[in-house]
Design a protein around this motif. Structure first.
Motif, PDB file in Angstrom:
ATOM      1  N   ASP A 193      -2.486  48.430   6.419  1.00  0.00           N
ATOM      2  CA  ASP A 193      -1.918  47.233   6.771  1.00  0.00           C
ATOM      3  C   ASP A 193      -1.097  46.646   5.325  1.00  0.00           C
ATOM      4  O   ASP A 193      -1.790  46.812   4.288  1.00  0.00           O
ATOM      5  CB  ASP A 193      -2.732  46.189   7.474  1.00  0.00           C
ATOM      6  CG  ASP A 193      -2.847  46.306   8.953  1.00  0.00           C
ATOM      7  OD1 ASP A 193      -2.070  46.762   9.376  1.00  0.00           O
ATOM      8  OD2 ASP A 193      -3.705  46.020   9.223  1.00  0.00           O
ATOM      9  N   ARG A 208       2.090  44.504  14.035  1.00  0.00           N
ATOM     10  CA  ARG A 208       0.587  44.136  14.822  1.00  0.00           C
ATOM     11  C   ARG A 208       0.785  43.790  16.161  1.00  0.00           C
ATOM     12  O   ARG A 208      -0.289  43.563  16.649  1.00  0.00           O
ATOM     13  CB  ARG A 208       0.098  43.130  13.613  1.00  0.00           C
ATOM     14  CG  ARG A 208      -0.232  43.586  12.404  1.00  0.00           C
ATOM     15  CD  ARG A 208      -1.178  42.492  11.735  1.00  0.00           C
ATOM     16  NE  ARG A 208      -1.606  42.869  10.347  1.00  0.00           N
ATOM     17  CZ  ARG A 208      -2.741  42.455   9.610  1.00  0.00           C
ATOM     18  NH1 ARG A 208      -3.476  41.425  10.155  1.00  0.00           N
ATOM     19  NH2 ARG A 208      -3.038  42.834   8.680  1.00  0.00           N
ATOM     20  N   SER A 209       2.172  43.528  16.524  1.00  0.00           N
ATOM     21  CA  SER A 209       2.333  43.079  17.959  1.00  0.00           C
ATOM     22  C   SER A 209       2.172  44.385  18.859  1.00  0.00           C
ATOM     23  O   SER A 209       2.190  43.941  20.228  1.00  0.00           O
ATOM     24  CB  SER A 209       3.449  42.264  18.246  1.00  0.00           C
ATOM     25  OG  SER A 209       4.726  42.876  17.828  1.00  0.00           O
ATOM     26  N   ILE A 265      -8.350  48.325   9.907  1.00  0.00           N
ATOM     27  CA  ILE A 265      -7.225  48.179  10.721  1.00  0.00           C
ATOM     28  C   ILE A 265      -7.721  47.843  12.338  1.00  0.00           C
ATOM     29  O   ILE A 265      -8.495  48.660  12.845  1.00  0.00           O
ATOM     30  CB  ILE A 265      -6.511  49.549  10.913  1.00  0.00           C
ATOM     31  CG1 ILE A 265      -6.139  50.020   9.484  1.00  0.00           C
ATOM     32  CG2 ILE A 265      -5.383  49.448  11.800  1.00  0.00           C
ATOM     33  CD1 ILE A 265      -5.225  48.981   8.788  1.00  0.00           C
ATOM     34  N   LEU A 297      -2.421  49.378  19.150  1.00  0.00           N
ATOM     35  CA  LEU A 297      -2.443  50.623  17.911  1.00  0.00           C
ATOM     36  C   LEU A 297      -2.449  51.957  18.505  1.00  0.00           C
ATOM     37  O   LEU A 297      -1.657  52.881  17.972  1.00  0.00           O
ATOM     38  CB  LEU A 297      -3.813  50.452  17.276  1.00  0.00           C
ATOM     39  CG  LEU A 297      -4.133  51.186  16.055  1.00  0.00           C
ATOM     40  CD1 LEU A 297      -3.222  50.880  14.999  1.00  0.00           C
ATOM     41  CD2 LEU A 297      -5.719  50.928  15.477  1.00  0.00           C
ATOM     42  N   ARG A 312       0.341  52.528  10.668  1.00  0.00           N
ATOM     43  CA  ARG A 312      -0.866  51.634  10.430  1.00  0.00           C
ATOM     44  C   ARG A 312      -2.125  52.109  10.058  1.00  0.00           C
ATOM     45  O   ARG A 312      -3.247  51.827  10.443  1.00  0.00           O
ATOM     46  CB  ARG A 312      -1.006  50.768  11.779  1.00  0.00           C
ATOM     47  CG  ARG A 312      -0.026  49.585  11.744  1.00  0.00           C
ATOM     48  CD  ARG A 312      -0.780  48.646  12.866  1.00  0.00           C
ATOM     49  NE  ARG A 312      -1.783  47.873  12.198  1.00  0.00           N
ATOM     50  CZ  ARG A 312      -2.490  47.146  12.853  1.00  0.00           C
ATOM     51  NH1 ARG A 312      -2.399  46.921  14.147  1.00  0.00           N
ATOM     52  NH2 ARG A 312      -3.469  46.253  12.452  1.00  0.00           N
ATOM     53  N   ASN A 371      -7.074  46.666  16.405  1.00  0.00           N
ATOM     54  CA  ASN A 371      -6.240  46.772  17.422  1.00  0.00           C
ATOM     55  C   ASN A 371      -6.171  45.371  17.959  1.00  0.00           C
ATOM     56  O   ASN A 371      -6.970  45.018  18.767  1.00  0.00           O
ATOM     57  CB  ASN A 371      -6.545  47.707  18.440  1.00  0.00           C
ATOM     58  CG  ASN A 371      -5.631  48.022  19.674  1.00  0.00           C
ATOM     59  OD1 ASN A 371      -4.632  47.624  19.289  1.00  0.00           O
ATOM     60  ND2 ASN A 371      -6.202  48.579  20.736  1.00  0.00           N
ATOM     61  N   GLU A 372      -5.033  44.694  17.826  1.00  0.00           N
ATOM     62  CA  GLU A 372      -5.142  43.260  18.085  1.00  0.00           C
ATOM     63  C   GLU A 372      -4.517  42.985  19.580  1.00  0.00           C
ATOM     64  O   GLU A 372      -4.506  41.987  19.941  1.00  0.00           O
ATOM     65  CB  GLU A 372      -4.119  42.600  17.114  1.00  0.00           C
ATOM     66  CG  GLU A 372      -5.036  42.584  15.823  1.00  0.00           C
ATOM     67  CD  GLU A 372      -4.214  42.125  14.592  1.00  0.00           C
ATOM     68  OE1 GLU A 372      -3.061  41.663  14.752  1.00  0.00           O
ATOM     69  OE2 GLU A 372      -4.415  42.377  13.379  1.00  0.00           O
TER      70      GLU A 372
END
Length: 585
Positions: free
Chosen positions: A394, A408-409, A328, A412, A391, A330-331
């Motif tokens: 995913d 995902r936007s 997972i 996190l 989350r 953090n994007e």
């Protein structure tokens, strides 16, 4: 040494301490080398007295002067050695601190699936035992290596300046020493790795036994587990002794080789003096002191080599986890606000560790401020849905939206901070009850804590304890009953005051009357919160705006709270073969 290269960044970070330590070591060695020269001068003065009838007073003055200089140089060397240890050993403590924090922080970033694959005892062993082994490399091993190299270099230069031939004979045992060290180091590395791996097994077994001690006692299995522990301890002892036997060879071999060098100095030096190839007997005494100055550095080579091999084995085990990439990610680096609407669009998910498909084409939407109840028997996928929203996992297929944006936007940490989560397994920390509730809001006052506890219908139970909210709980909250633990966990979520509230079958251990009280309080607290209540009991869903029934990961029935009676009937028919009416309702 490949694995230990990971630590180079710490040597760079503490480069000033490291360089100052090396400088102090060089100066300390210079002062320690004065002693052999002064001893030689003392022997030469005595020899001159007998050869040229020099007066005793002159000899005494020379001896007293040299004794004073030896004391002064030794004291200075001792103080500098102390400073060297304070510099390099303290540096190793800083590295240990940093490395433990790095490992711990990486543990926190790793995904839930990682903890399902690895045992807690093994994780604890790597952050404690393995990091301690690495510190011994960064501190004592590096310090004594530097000390040995500097002393060897300076002593050999001094010896060579006095007598190249005698120096050559004195150092003849060193190639033999190098070969022995190389062979023994290889064996130590193999045995150290094996011992560290087995130590993790012992830690894991012990941790599981201590955590499950109530079950073990309930089934009267103490003697069985004592036998298992005895077998593990015996095997651990065997591996430890195997490693110790190899390590114990270093000391005697080093001392024997130093002894041989002393004999060489006495025989060859004596012969050269008799042949007139040495200036004085004092040279022999000087060389013996030089050789004995090499005793500890040479003897420490084995110990240092052992430390390095153990550290390499430990760092390899640490690197295995540090190189583990969290599943997972953090994007989104910046913080993102969360309001609370949730939408599933044909979402499917399969657990990677088991291959079981827990969620199949699930579609529903929940507006901000509304309440959703998810019903279903054990294993139907209820808890998995909450894990996807937080989350912890995913999704494999479909789309999951929060506030009409892909999940995902969101950052996190922002996402999870916006959720008050009460897990199915109510986990409490070994701390006071107040601090366990305050876990949801670190700035909460006692008044706010009590208000949250009242909402969770646990305040009365807490104040009946002799120390009230300051009652210290045992591991995992063992001091409390199952229902009390669940209600403290609910209070912890309530006090967080997050826009999304997730309750995962958290009323299973409370009686019907208490459940009703909590649900009524929840109706007021969650008036403007997006709430999801997971349960296998229909009674928990009576205040929900929307209800869905899961079976084998799919939605098989859904409707509003006004349709609760028909949903209840369908739910009962669906599971009447697996569950009794009492278990369902």
């Amino acid at each position: 040494m490949k694995e230990l290269q990971y630590l180079n960044k710490y040597f760079i970070k503490y480069k000033y301490r490291f360089l100052v330590g090396i400088l102090i070591t060089i100066v300390a060695q210079i002062f320690s080398l004065f002693t052999p020269q002064l001893i030689r001068e003392s022997f030469d003065a005595i020899e001159t007295h007998y050869k040229s009838n020099q007066s005793v007073e002159v000899v005494q003055q020379i001896l007293l002067k040299n004794v004073g200089l030896v004391i002064i140089s030794t004291l200075i060397a001792g103080v500098l050695t102390f400073l060297m240890r304070q510099t390099l050993i303290v540096m190793s403590r800083h590295v240990e601190f940093d490395l433990k924090n790095e490992v711990f922080q990486h543990y926190e970033r790793l995904s839930t699936s990682f903890y399902k694959r690895n045992r807690t005892g093994d994780l604890m062993s790597r952050i404690s035992e393995d990091v301690a082994k690495v510190r011994m490399y960064v501190g004592p091993a590096v310090m004594y290596t530097i000390n040995t190299l500097i002393r060897f270099s300076m002593v050999i230069l001094y010896m060579y300046a006095v007598s190249p031939k005698l120096t050559l004979y004195t150092l003849l045992p060193l190639p033999i020493l190098s070969i022995i060290i190389f062979k023994l180091s290889q064996e130590i590395n193999i045995r150290s790795t094996s011992f560290q791996q087995y130590l993790s097994k012992v830690s894991s077994f012990s941790q599981e036994v201590f955590s499950g001690i109530r079950v073990l006692k309930a089934y009267s299995l103490e003697s069985n587990y004592q036998d298992k522990m005895a077998d593990l301890a015996q095997e651990s002892q065997t591996k430890s002794m195997s490693l110790a036997r190899v390590q114990s060879l270093f000391g005697p071999l080093m001392i024997a080789l130093i002894g041989v060098s002393n004999l060489v100095v006495i025989y060859v030096g004596g012969t050269m003096y008799a042949e007139g190839k040495l200036e004085s007997v004092g040279v022999i005494a000087q060389f013996i002191l030089y050789v004995n100055m090499l005793t500890w550095p040479v003897a420490s080579i084995g110990w240092v080599s052992s430390l390095i091999q153990e550290a390499e084995a430990s760092q390899k085990r640490i690197n295995e986890f540090l190189k583990e990439v969290p599943e997972i990610q953090n994007e989104v680096p910046h913080l993102t606000p969360v309001s609370g609407s949730i939408r599933f669009d044909k979402v499917s998910f399969t657990y990677p560790e088991t291959g079981v498909q827990a969620i199949k084409d699930v579609t529903f939407s929940l507006e901000q401020g509304k309440t959703l109840a998810i019903l279903g028997r054990t294993g139907s996928g209820k808890s998995t849905l909450l894990s996807l929203i937080t989350r912890l996992y995913d999704i494999d297929a479909g789309h999951l939206y929060i506030d009409d944006k892909p999940i995902r936007s969101f950052n996190l940490f922002s996402l999870r901070a916006a959720m008050g989560n009460v897990p199915q397994d109510a986990f409490l920390f070994s701390d006071t009850i107040a601090n366990n509730i305050r876990f949801g809001d670190e700035e909460a006052t006692l008044e706010e804590i009590r208000r949250a506890a009242k909402w969770a219908a646990v305040d009365q139970s807490i104040i009946e304890f002799s120390q009230g909210y300051e009652t210290l709980l045992g591991e995992r909250g063992i001091t409390l009953s199952g229902g009390q633990k669940q209600r403290v966990s609910i209070a912890r979520a309530f006090i967080k005051n997050a826009p999304i509230l997730l309750l995962d079958d958290c009323l299973s251990a409370v009686d019907t009357e208490t459940e009703e009280e909590i649900l009524q309080n929840l109706k007021q607290i969650a008036d403007k919160k997006t709430t999801i209540i997971v349960s296998h009991r229909v009674s928990s869903a009576k205040n929900a705006d929307w209800i869905i029934v899961l079976d084998q990961g799919s939605i098989v029935q859904q409707g509003t709270h006004s349709q609760l009676v028909s949903i209840e009937g369908y739910y009962g028919e669906l599971y009447e073969k697996q569950l009794s009416e009492k278990e369902i309702f």
